[in-house]
Design a protein around this motif. Structure first.
Motif, mmCIF file in Angstrom:
data_model
loop_
_atom_site.group_PDB
_atom_site.id
_atom_site.type_symbol
_atom_site.label_atom_id
_atom_site.label_comp_id
_atom_site.label_asym_id
_atom_site.label_seq_id
_atom_site.Cartn_x
_atom_site.Cartn_y
_atom_site.Cartn_z
ATOM 1 N N GLN A 1 -6.662 -5.381 -2.451
ATOM 2 C CA GLN A 1 -6.992 -4.647 -1.237
ATOM 3 C C GLN A 1 -5.819 -3.363 -1.048
ATOM 4 O O GLN A 1 -6.503 -2.489 -0.762
ATOM 5 C CB GLN A 1 -7.116 -5.471 0.144
ATOM 6 N N VAL B 1 -13.997 1.471 -3.644
ATOM 7 C CA VAL B 1 -13.533 2.439 -4.309
ATOM 8 C C VAL B 1 -14.735 3.111 -5.162
ATOM 9 O O VAL B 1 -15.240 2.346 -5.906
ATOM 10 C CB VAL B 1 -12.307 2.029 -5.221
ATOM 11 N N LEU C 1 -12.555 -3.428 -7.545
ATOM 12 C CA LEU C 1 -12.132 -2.284 -6.621
ATOM 13 C C LEU C 1 -13.325 -1.651 -5.914
ATOM 14 O O LEU C 1 -13.337 -1.344 -4.750
ATOM 15 C CB LEU C 1 -11.217 -1.139 -7.502
ATOM 16 N N SER C 2 -14.285 -1.418 -6.828
ATOM 17 C CA SER C 2 -15.552 -0.948 -6.183
ATOM 18 C C SER C 2 -16.387 -1.815 -5.712
ATOM 19 O O SER C 2 -16.992 -1.528 -4.407
ATOM 20 C CB SER C 2 -16.479 -0.271 -7.638
ATOM 21 N N LYS D 1 -8.316 4.807 -2.045
ATOM 22 C CA LYS D 1 -9.213 5.478 -1.174
ATOM 23 C C LYS D 1 -8.611 6.292 -0.376
ATOM 24 O O LYS D 1 -9.246 7.526 0.033
ATOM 25 C CB LYS D 1 -9.852 4.348 -0.441
ATOM 26 N N ALA E 1 -6.521 -0.495 -3.414
ATOM 27 C CA ALA E 1 -7.799 -0.070 -3.119
ATOM 28 C C ALA E 1 -7.619 0.695 -1.821
ATOM 29 O O ALA E 1 -7.968 1.981 -2.027
ATOM 30 C CB ALA E 1 -8.875 -1.109 -2.819
ATOM 31 N N GLU E 2 -6.702 0.609 -0.816
ATOM 32 C CA GLU E 2 -6.503 1.224 0.220
ATOM 33 C C GLU E 2 -5.953 2.579 -0.146
ATOM 34 O O GLU E 2 -6.026 3.751 0.349
ATOM 35 C CB GLU E 2 -5.867 0.542 1.391
ATOM 36 N N PHE F 1 -14.073 -3.389 -2.375
ATOM 37 C CA PHE F 1 -13.335 -2.462 -1.420
ATOM 38 C C PHE F 1 -13.667 -1.085 -1.634
ATOM 39 O O PHE F 1 -13.139 -0.199 -0.813
ATOM 40 C CB PHE F 1 -12.039 -2.568 -2.088
ATOM 41 N N GLU G 1 0.717 -1.258 -0.078
ATOM 42 C CA GLU G 1 -0.055 -0.008 -0.030
ATOM 43 C C GLU G 1 0.956 1.088 -0.018
ATOM 44 O O GLU G 1 0.522 2.227 -0.735
ATOM 45 C CB GLU G 1 -0.842 -0.186 1.263
#
Length: 351
Positions: free
Chosen positions: A251, A305, A299-300, A258, A254-255, A303, A191
């Motif tokens: 993930q 997004v 992703l949406s 976001k 995605a984090e 998670f 990340e």
């Protein structure tokens, strides 16, 4: 762009200020509210003209592969040897769980489409007569508008021909940072690495705002921003499905996205799909576009997004990572870039 600017830490909440050091617009850009113009509600699905000299060579659902004419074959538009380019409609991805969807006819052959979500948020997209997206905004129930991308030249009759690559006359990209910080290969989810790569400013000056479709079509303009080659998620041969065992590997990405969007809801990210060189160019364009769409949807869906912050595009076999005509898993990949500074004026950049 000097290494000092490229290497400067980007503080939370200051991504715009970092981008503004690179986006040097010669004239101020006025962004009017996307709903300011009165539209005429239409019942039928919008119909679009083909670009001049273009023809549809293949359809796959709502996807069209266009042959963009002699100018494209000459290299004016990114799109492989035959001048092919794939276009798809992201309304279904944006409209998951929508409570209402409607279209309005605007002047100059443009269409405004609105998707209303259960929480009252509206995603409003304006397309030109050819179906190219010229702007998109998110409007919250209290009326606040967040601009996602905005083409200030969409109604300029003097703008270049449809086929002209806006990066054609730019010199080769010159890097003042190591290559592995410009093209970041991620073998294991990370990340922090995702975040640091995505928030970094473009690697060279952004002279003007580009439409999102100009960015999609021009490899040279996309090269202005760093990219992440997502080696953590590979696809089986001839497949656009993400194995359930690999979903969790998204993930960390995605984090990171976001975290950026939470700071600035107007950020935009390009998800690119790629294939190996086995099979026809047309089939690979469709497959790559589906791969990009699959990652964006995951992703949406898994998670959270926001779908409207993601733009997708397939490039087929035209950007091989490993130069081989044989089956190759590394070439069956997805690439991610943050394109915000290319597709809208940052708040402090206009001069």
């Amino acid at each position: 762009m000097p290494a000092a600017i490229q290497n400067a830490p980007v503080q939370p909440g200051q991504i715009n200020q970092s981008d503004a050091r690179v986006q040097t617009l010669q004239q101020p850009v006025e962004v009017r509210p996307i709903t300011q113009e009165q539209g005429e509600r239409i019942r039928e699905a919008p119909r679009y003209d083909l670009p001049p000299d273009a023809r549809v060579v293949k359809r796959d659902g709502d996807r069209q592969i266009l042959s963009l004419g002699a100018a494209a074959v000459a290299g004016a538009v990114a799109g492989a040897a035959a001048g092919y380019f794939i276009r798809s409609n992201d309304d279904d991805r944006l409209g998951v769980d929508a409570t209402e969807r409607y279209s309005e006819r605007l002047s100059s052959g443009r269409t405004r489409e609105t998707i209303v979500r259960p929480n009252g948020v509206e995603i409003v997209t304006v397309t030109n007569r050819y179906g190219d997206v010229v702007r998109r905004s998110r409007i919250t129930p209290d009326g606040r508008e967040t601009v996602l991308f905005f083409d200030p030249y969409s109604e300029d009759q003097q703008r270049p021909d449809y086929y002209d690559d806006p990066g054609r006359d730019l010199p080769p990209i010159r890097l003042d940072i190591p290559e592995d910080r410009y093209v970041v290969d991620v073998a294991e989810p990370d990340e922090r690495l995702y975040y640091d790569t995505l928030v970094a400013p473009p690697v060279e000056t952004v002279e003007r705002i580009y439409s999102v479709d100009e960015v999609r079509r021009s490899n040279r303009i996309r090269d202005k921003v760093r990219r992440i080659d997502l080696a953590t998620v590979n696809f089986d041969f001839a497949s656009a499905s993400i194995a359930q065992s690999q979903v969790a590997k998204l993930q960390d990405l995605a984090e990171a996205i976001k975290r950026i969007v939470d700071t600035d809801p107007g950020e935009s990210f390009l998800i690119e799909g790629h294939t190996d060189a086995v099979g026809s160019n047309e089939a690979n364009l469709v497959l790559s576009d589906k791969r990009a769409e699959a990652v964006a949807a995951a992703l949406s869906q898994y998670f959270d997004v926001p779908a409207e912050n993601l733009v997708t595009q397939g490039y087929g076999e035209q950007e091989l990572k490993v130069n081989t005509q044989a089956e190759n898993r590394e070439n069956r990949r997805v690439t991610v870039r943050r394109i915000t500074a290319l597709v809208k004026p940052v708040a402090t950049s206009s001069r």
